[in-house]
Scaffold this motif. Structure first.
Motif: not given
Length: 130
Positions: A70-74, A118-130, A102-111
């Protein structure tokens, strides 16, 4: 003798060579890793994202993503079995940052940076067993 048309074409070509895509705007961010089993989610409907850099990306319906922290943003989700990138002046590997539905942004792991969508966008996800 000066050819006006040739001068115009040369000027346009020079301008095009100078034009560059804008850089991805980022802010330093601290990813907190999860100590619990990592949740997996699936994108229910495709999402076309228009980035501030002028580029667009598509999140495919059915693509799966694993929670990594998690990040402070999500919550941060890494793609499973593929890579996802966003593009500006450079191409960056990117993970989704989702807050609620809402998809609020991206985490860039390399940096280790966060880039807001901007602006955040609606996103529909479903939880699945991993």
């Amino acid at each position: 003798m000066l050819n006006i048309r040739g001068l115009g074409v040369a000027s346009a070509a020079a301008w095009a060579l100078c034009a560059c895509a804008p850089a991805i705007q980022v802010q330093t961010s601290q990813l907190t890793a999860q100590n619990t089993p990592r949740q997996m989610v699936r994108i229910v409907r495709p999402v076309v994202l228009r980035l501030a850099t002028g580029y667009s990306r598509k999140l495919r319906e059915g693509s799966t993503w694993r929670s990594i922290g998690v990040l402070p943003q999500g919550s941060v989700y890494r793609p499973v079995g593929s890579e996802f990138t966003i593009e500006g002046r450079q191409v960056h590997e990117a993970y989704l940052v989702i807050d609620g539905d809402r998809l609020v942004g991206f985490y860039l792991p390399g940096e280790s940076n966060f880039s807001a969508l901007e602006p955040p966008q609606s996103i529909q996800i479903e939880k699945i067993n991993g």
